[in-house]
Design a protein around this motif. Sequence first.
Motif, short mmCIF file in Angstrom:
data_model
loop_
_atom_site.label_atom_id
_atom_site.label_comp_id
_atom_site.label_asym_id
_atom_site.label_seq_id
_atom_site.Cartn_x
_atom_site.Cartn_y
_atom_site.Cartn_z
N PRO A 22 0.82 -1.22 0.00
CA PRO A 22 0.00 0.00 0.00
C PRO A 22 0.85 1.27 0.00
O PRO A 22 1.94 1.29 0.57
CB PRO A 22 -0.81 -0.10 1.30
N GLN A 23 0.38 2.28 -0.62
CA GLN A 23 0.98 3.61 -0.55
C GLN A 23 -0.08 4.62 -0.96
O GLN A 23 -1.25 4.26 -1.11
CB GLN A 23 2.23 3.72 -1.43
N LYS A 24 0.32 5.88 -1.10
CA LYS A 24 -0.65 6.92 -1.38
C LYS A 24 -1.48 6.57 -2.62
O LYS A 24 -0.92 6.31 -3.69
CB LYS A 24 0.08 8.24 -1.62
N GLY A 25 -2.80 6.57 -2.47
CA GLY A 25 -3.66 6.30 -3.61
C GLY A 25 -3.62 4.86 -4.08
O GLY A 25 -4.02 4.56 -5.20
N ARG A 26 -3.14 3.98 -3.22
CA ARG A 26 -3.10 2.57 -3.60
C ARG A 26 -3.36 1.69 -2.39
O ARG A 26 -2.69 1.78 -1.38
CB ARG A 26 -1.76 2.23 -4.18
N TYR A 27 -4.35 0.83 -2.51
CA TYR A 27 -4.76 0.00 -1.38
C TYR A 27 -4.95 -1.44 -1.83
O TYR A 27 -5.07 -1.73 -3.01
CB TYR A 27 -6.07 0.55 -0.79
#
Length: 426
Positions: free
Chosen positions: A119-124
Amino acid sequence: MAKTKTPQAIRGTQDIFGAEAESFAFVVETFERVRKLYRFRRAEMPVFEKTEVFARSIGETTDIVSKEMYSFEDRGGESLTLRPEFTAGIARAYLTNGWQQHAPVKLATHGPLFRYERPQKGRYRQFHQIDAEIIGAAEPQADVELLAMADQVIRELGIEGVTLHLNTLGDGDSREAWRAALVEHFRSVKDELSEESQERLEKNPLRILDSKDRRDQRFVADAPKIDDFLTDEARGFFDAVTSGLDAAGVKWVRAESLVRGLDYYRHTAFEFIPDDGSAAADALGSQSTILGGGRYDGLIESLGGPATPAVGWAAGIERLAMLVGEKGEPNADVIVVVEDDDFMSQAFVALGLLRGDGLSAELMAAGSPRKRFDKASKAGPRAIVSLGGQGSLAAPVRSDDEALVNRVGDLLSRSTQFIQSSSPRT
RNA sequence: GCGAUCGUAGCUCAGUUGGUUAGAGCGCCGGUUUGUGGUACCGGAGGUCGGGGGUUCGAGACCCCUCGAUCGCCCCA
């Protein structure tokens, strides 16, 4: 009793609440509204399918299939997978339900997808998309209509600084010839490419084109262009799409190196990407694509169906929500304050009357009676109805909005529970 | 899968080179003031310092492992 540990949420999942949940809902509501304007029909599919649905259609060598799927065996020993995208499941539904009789069909859906990624910003790991597909339409007009809808969704969301990047991958033959030429081109300089691109050369040569690595970019500039491999038919198709977009007033730019990750794309491929240096690009971090899709004329056949042309796109709701700005939760129209617990039942009568007339209303009847009015006042409603404040049945309405004071006063006067006072104002 | 940074009250954060009973603001609860009011004051609850192990006379601070978060790489929406 031993203290029980609270289980943690699964990595990469999110609990969305408050202002963020409002932004999320705004995206979905806007999509639903626009989708009806374009006469796309609503469809719902299961969140899981037999693994082969995705493996066969998306492509065994893609990252999604080779390492990002949530797959498991059910109690019958069958391999199932949580959907990593919508298209494959929609195609399966189209075939197994005989939706062919409606062809060409315009379908719209939205919901959760699952991909095992860091996961990271804008990604789940569990994320959400809105999705639109046109199945059974071979004409470029379908591409145009689909893109016009995407463009309108983004505009109605109030998102600025995002541009449609458009490319064609040609038909199957064009794509294969181009791919072979690219492999040849890059193989001749293989040792000078980045390690990652050396791997891509075998697995997914098209992706070298949008490598971020400087070492690759020098060779990308003079790499073979798809335009040189396009059959007349493929070129005609692309021209029809672009001229249709121009006529529809959809702004676009040509992106010669835009390829999409999944094997099934043919002809039109596109992404909506924030402009460099825009606020949108900033808000999204390293995640650039907010909406992507293309034509997938071969997909339905790969699932054992008849040759069926189709186009579609999907957009990340979380990514769109990051760009629509804060959507605050609206304050209540009316708060009913019980300043003396003897007046509790009157409060419920009042709430029923207010809500029945379409006013949003909240009860403030807990904690220190003397602080309830202050708390109600702090919550910023359009009006406050105070019960028991003067030890009488009067229900004074406080508001700057005279029309609302009268409306609430009229509503309360329908019940004999209230001896309406002469609506004092503040 | 790889890398970097970070985990102290419900929230935002302090916590000096490791040293007594771990603090503040906001929020919450109660009380006083005000008495048609969004004020002010007083008091209270709430933390095994993400979890586990280690170093030390002594760890919230240091080391290792683990879980999680954030941001990148890869890839994607």
